[in-house]
Every structure is written in C-alpha cells, then in structure tokens.
Motif scaffolding. Structure first.
Motif, PDB file in Angstrom:
ATOM      1  N   UNK A   5       0.374  -1.428   0.151  1.00  0.00           N
ATOM      2  CA  UNK A   5       0.403   0.224   0.087  1.00  0.00           C
ATOM      3  C   UNK A   5       0.840   1.463   0.063  1.00  0.00           C
ATOM      4  N   UNK A   6       1.423   1.375   0.706  1.00  0.00           N
ATOM      5  CA  UNK A   6       2.715   2.335   1.282  1.00  0.00           C
ATOM      6  C   UNK A   6       3.628   2.816  -0.778  1.00  0.00           C
ATOM      7  N   UNK A   7       3.841   1.917  -1.038  1.00  0.00           N
ATOM      8  CA  UNK A   7       5.030   2.075  -2.537  1.00  0.00           C
ATOM      9  C   UNK A   7       3.715   1.812  -3.754  1.00  0.00           C
ATOM     10  N   UNK A   8       2.219   2.032  -3.271  1.00  0.00           N
ATOM     11  CA  UNK A   8       1.466   2.182  -4.894  1.00  0.00           C
ATOM     12  C   UNK A   8       0.635   3.684  -4.196  1.00  0.00           C
ATOM     13  N   UNK A   9       1.101   4.544  -3.054  1.00  0.00           N
ATOM     14  CA  UNK A   9       1.016   5.363  -2.867  1.00  0.00           C
ATOM     15  C   UNK A   9       2.011   6.609  -2.758  1.00  0.00           C
ATOM     16  N   UNK A  10       3.044   5.788  -2.903  1.00  0.00           N
ATOM     17  CA  UNK A  10       4.170   6.929  -3.382  1.00  0.00           C
ATOM     18  C   UNK A  10       4.258   7.159  -4.902  1.00  0.00           C
ATOM     19  N   UNK A  11       4.181   5.749  -5.704  1.00  0.00           N
ATOM     20  CA  UNK A  11       3.676   5.817  -6.932  1.00  0.00           C
ATOM     21  C   UNK A  11       2.811   6.466  -7.417  1.00  0.00           C
ATOM     22  N   UNK A  12       1.906   6.577  -6.708  1.00  0.00           N
ATOM     23  CA  UNK A  12       1.519   7.899  -7.216  1.00  0.00           C
ATOM     24  C   UNK A  12       1.291   9.039  -7.258  1.00  0.00           C
ATOM     25  N   UNK A  13       1.831   9.425  -6.043  1.00  0.00           N
ATOM     26  CA  UNK A  13       2.046  10.577  -5.837  1.00  0.00           C
ATOM     27  C   UNK A  13       3.681  11.347  -6.898  1.00  0.00           C
ATOM     28  N   UNK A  14       4.387  10.563  -6.388  1.00  0.00           N
ATOM     29  CA  UNK A  14       5.623  10.809  -8.140  1.00  0.00           C
ATOM     30  C   UNK A  14       4.645  10.468  -9.101  1.00  0.00           C
ATOM     31  N   UNK A  15       3.734   9.927  -9.472  1.00  0.00           N
ATOM     32  CA  UNK A  15       2.827   9.977 -10.764  1.00  0.00           C
ATOM     33  C   UNK A  15       2.481  11.325 -11.005  1.00  0.00           C
ATOM     34  N   UNK A  16       1.490  11.734 -10.136  1.00  0.00           N
ATOM     35  CA  UNK A  16       0.541  13.362  -9.516  1.00  0.00           C
ATOM     36  C   UNK A  16       1.796  14.332  -9.587  1.00  0.00           C
ATOM     37  N   UNK A  17       3.333  14.547  -9.544  1.00  0.00           N
ATOM     38  CA  UNK A  17       3.386  15.459  -9.562  1.00  0.00           C
ATOM     39  C   UNK A  17       4.394  15.480 -10.734  1.00  0.00           C
ATOM     40  N   UNK A  18       4.256  14.325 -11.539  1.00  0.00           N
ATOM     41  CA  UNK A  18       4.610  14.409 -12.713  1.00  0.00           C
ATOM     42  C   UNK A  18       4.434  14.497 -13.485  1.00  0.00           C
ATOM     43  N   UNK A  19       3.217  14.723 -13.607  1.00  0.00           N
ATOM     44  CA  UNK A  19       1.415  15.075 -14.926  1.00  0.00           C
ATOM     45  C   UNK A  19       1.599  16.107 -14.586  1.00  0.00           C
ATOM     46  N   UNK A  20       1.885  16.747 -12.809  1.00  0.00           N
ATOM     47  CA  UNK A  20       1.343  18.610 -13.145  1.00  0.00           C
ATOM     48  C   UNK A  20       3.217  18.889 -13.922  1.00  0.00           C
ATOM     49  N   UNK A  21       4.162  18.415 -13.852  1.00  0.00           N
ATOM     50  CA  UNK A  21       5.598  19.476 -14.235  1.00  0.00           C
ATOM     51  C   UNK A  21       5.263  19.138 -15.587  1.00  0.00           C
ATOM     52  N   UNK A  22       4.359  18.363 -16.702  1.00  0.00           N
ATOM     53  CA  UNK A  22       4.121  18.178 -18.275  1.00  0.00           C
ATOM     54  C   UNK A  22       3.116  18.133 -18.885  1.00  0.00           C
ATOM     55  N   UNK A  23       2.459  19.080 -17.718  1.00  0.00           N
ATOM     56  CA  UNK A  23       1.348  18.940 -18.163  1.00  0.00           C
ATOM     57  C   UNK A  23       1.524  20.762 -17.867  1.00  0.00           C
ATOM     58  N   UNK A  24       2.284  20.933 -17.674  1.00  0.00           N
ATOM     59  CA  UNK A  24       1.990  23.329 -17.018  1.00  0.00           C
ATOM     60  C   UNK A  24       1.850  23.867 -19.130  1.00  0.00           C
ATOM     61  N   UNK A  25       0.793  24.775 -19.021  1.00  0.00           N
ATOM     62  CA  UNK A  25       0.489  25.829 -20.234  1.00  0.00           C
ATOM     63  C   UNK A  25       1.047  26.692 -20.158  1.00  0.00           C
ATOM     64  N   UNK A  26       1.552  27.208 -19.562  1.00  0.00           N
ATOM     65  CA  UNK A  26       2.533  28.725 -19.536  1.00  0.00           C
ATOM     66  C   UNK A  26       3.848  28.519 -20.629  1.00  0.00           C
ATOM     67  N   UNK A  27       4.118  29.480 -21.448  1.00  0.00           N
ATOM     68  CA  UNK A  27       4.964  29.967 -21.818  1.00  0.00           C
ATOM     69  C   UNK A  27       5.903  29.392 -21.808  1.00  0.00           C
ATOM     70  N   UNK A  28       6.686  29.205 -22.717  1.00  0.00           N
ATOM     71  CA  UNK A  28       8.554  28.773 -22.059  1.00  0.00           C
ATOM     72  C   UNK A  28       8.734  30.012 -21.638  1.00  0.00           C
ATOM     73  N   UNK A  29       8.587  31.102 -21.828  1.00  0.00           N
ATOM     74  CA  UNK A  29       8.637  31.965 -20.715  1.00  0.00           C
ATOM     75  C   UNK A  29       8.850  32.763 -19.848  1.00  0.00           C
ATOM     76  N   UNK A  30       7.613  31.581 -19.134  1.00  0.00           N
ATOM     77  CA  UNK A  30       7.114  31.744 -18.030  1.00  0.00           C
ATOM     78  C   UNK A  30       7.362  30.173 -17.240  1.00  0.00           C
ATOM     79  N   UNK A  31       7.307  29.853 -15.710  1.00  0.00           N
ATOM     80  CA  UNK A  31       7.433  29.074 -14.441  1.00  0.00           C
ATOM     81  C   UNK A  31       5.940  30.260 -13.735  1.00  0.00           C
ATOM     82  N   UNK A  32       5.158  29.226 -13.257  1.00  0.00           N
ATOM     83  CA  UNK A  32       3.731  29.409 -12.892  1.00  0.00           C
ATOM     84  C   UNK A  32       3.886  28.105 -12.207  1.00  0.00           C
ATOM     85  N   UNK A  33       4.609  27.701 -11.061  1.00  0.00           N
ATOM     86  CA  UNK A  33       4.241  26.463  -9.472  1.00  0.00           C
ATOM     87  C   UNK A  33       3.894  27.225  -8.511  1.00  0.00           C
ATOM     88  N   UNK A  34       2.243  26.657  -8.241  1.00  0.00           N
ATOM     89  CA  UNK A  34       1.457  27.214  -7.459  1.00  0.00           C
ATOM     90  C   UNK A  34       1.323  28.567  -7.616  1.00  0.00           C
TER      91      UNK A  34
END
Length: 228
Positions: free
Chosen positions: A106-135
């Motif tokens: 259960x811990x392993x799956x929880x960590x997998x979910x957390x890291x996949x969600x974090x990576x998805x947030x990174x790769x799905x950022x829609x800001x222009x290349x000249x901008x970074x928006x983190x929260x």
C-alpha cells in the motif's frame, strides 16, 4: 494507463509488486536483471521505474545514473540496505525516492501515485516557455520578474538565478557544489557557504514559513530540491 517498469531480480517480490500495481490500475512489467532493465528503461516508454539497488549485471546506481541522463521520469529506488550513504548516493544520482525493504505494498502504490501526479503536473504546465508558474509562484524569464500570489518580490541577481535554476529542474536533488558551479561558476571568487546563505534568503522571500519550506526542500546530507 500508466506504464511502470519494475527492475527487480527477486522474482517473488517482482510478481507481488506487479500484481498489486495492476490491481490499482497500472500496467506493470518486470525486468529481472540490471542489463535488461537498463536497456528497456532507455529504449521503451515508461511512466515510472521501480528500481532495486542490488541487481546482477548492472546495479541500481548505474541504471539510475544512465536513465536520469536520458529521461526525467520518476525513479523509485528500493533496497534492503538501510545505510544513509546508499540513500544519499541514490538521491544524488537523481532518484526521486528511496524505499527501504520490507515495505507495505500500500505504501509503494501510494508513493507511485504521488510521484506520477507530481510528474504529470510538471509535464502538463501550459505556461509559455518564457514563464514558470509553480502554485502561487510566477517567474517571468524575459523581464526577470518574480511574483508570489500576485505580489512582486524583490530579488538580487544571484537570488533570481538560483531560484530560476531550481525551478527549471524540479524534483531533482542538487548538492551545494552543483549549485555553486551552476550559479557562481567554478572560477568565481566566493565560498561554498554562499549557497546556504542564498537558499536561506530565498526561503525568507518565497516561503510562508521558512522553517518549514514547501518550495525549496533540504535533503539532509545531500543538498536541495525544488518541489512542485
């Protein structure tokens, strides 16, 4: 469906991990030796790698090093070795997490979910290349302007350079030496302690509570990591 590569030479452990991941909606595949795992990790498209440390042919450290050079996908290193030096080395080579055996599935799956969600947030950022928006943090690379929740921040040139570098490489751990080389340059006349000082200054400006940082995390014994 997210595709996960399990690089594990203990067949029973690998099969149990595979079954549990598939029961939670993931497509999991197994490589039972380091050389096969490294080749598949580099040649095929996986969303995350669960990487054992002690492997035949090629060990987990070398696999982590080679994969991190080629791909930004999350790497969860697992090992029965509890020594801090192994954890420090693994994180320093680019692993996103280090899990000590035995661990609950259960811990392993929880960590997998957390890291996949974090990576998805990174790769799905829609800001222009000249901008970074983190929260609530907004970095405009053209104007070198930084705002936090809409309020302008006053940063020195080095503070801005350090913040931008970390924000452009989220979830990666950098040592003080790494940061000093990247921001100050090896030929500059300064001290390694400058990194600690500037990290502290940045935290005072961007963290709600600098003693409990949410953006710039200290990885004890290794360095610093910028969290999405």
């Amino acid at each position: 469906m997210k595709r996960i590569l399990i690089i594990e030479d203990e067949a029973v452990i690998a099969e149990v991990e595979k079954d549990y991941l598939e029961a939670n909606g993931y497509a999991a595949e197994i490589a039972e030796s380091g050389d096969i795992g490294l080749r598949r990790a580099l040649d095929e498209d996986f969303d995350l790698i669960i990487l054992d440390l002690m492997l035949p042919k090629v060990d987990g450290f070398e696999i982590c090093k080679q994969v991190r050079k080629a791909k930004p996908i999350p790497i969860l290193m697992v090992s029965a070795r509890k020594e801090d030096i192994d954890k420090i080395r693994g994180l320093g080579l680019g692993a996103d997490d280090y899990v000590i055996k035995p661990f609950s599935l259960a811990e392993l799956v929880a960590r997998v979910k957390a890291h996949l969600a974090r990576f998805d947030r990174l790769t799905s950022q829609t800001a222009p290349k000249d901008e970074l928006r983190i929260r609530g943090l907004h970095i405009d690379k053209l104007s070198r302007k930084v705002t936090l929740n809409g309020a302008d921040l006053s940063l020195t040139s080095k503070e801005y350079d350090l913040l931008l570098f970390l924000a452009m490489h989220p979830n990666r751990v950098f040592t003080k030496d790494d940061l000093y080389e990247k921001i100050w340059g090896m030929d500059s006349f300064g001290e390694l302690a400058s990194v600690t000082v500037y990290i502290s200054k940045l935290r005072e400006k961007i963290e709600r509570d600098p003693s409990k940082p949410q953006y710039i995390e200290t990885i004890w014994g290794v360095g610093y990591r910028f969290n999405l």
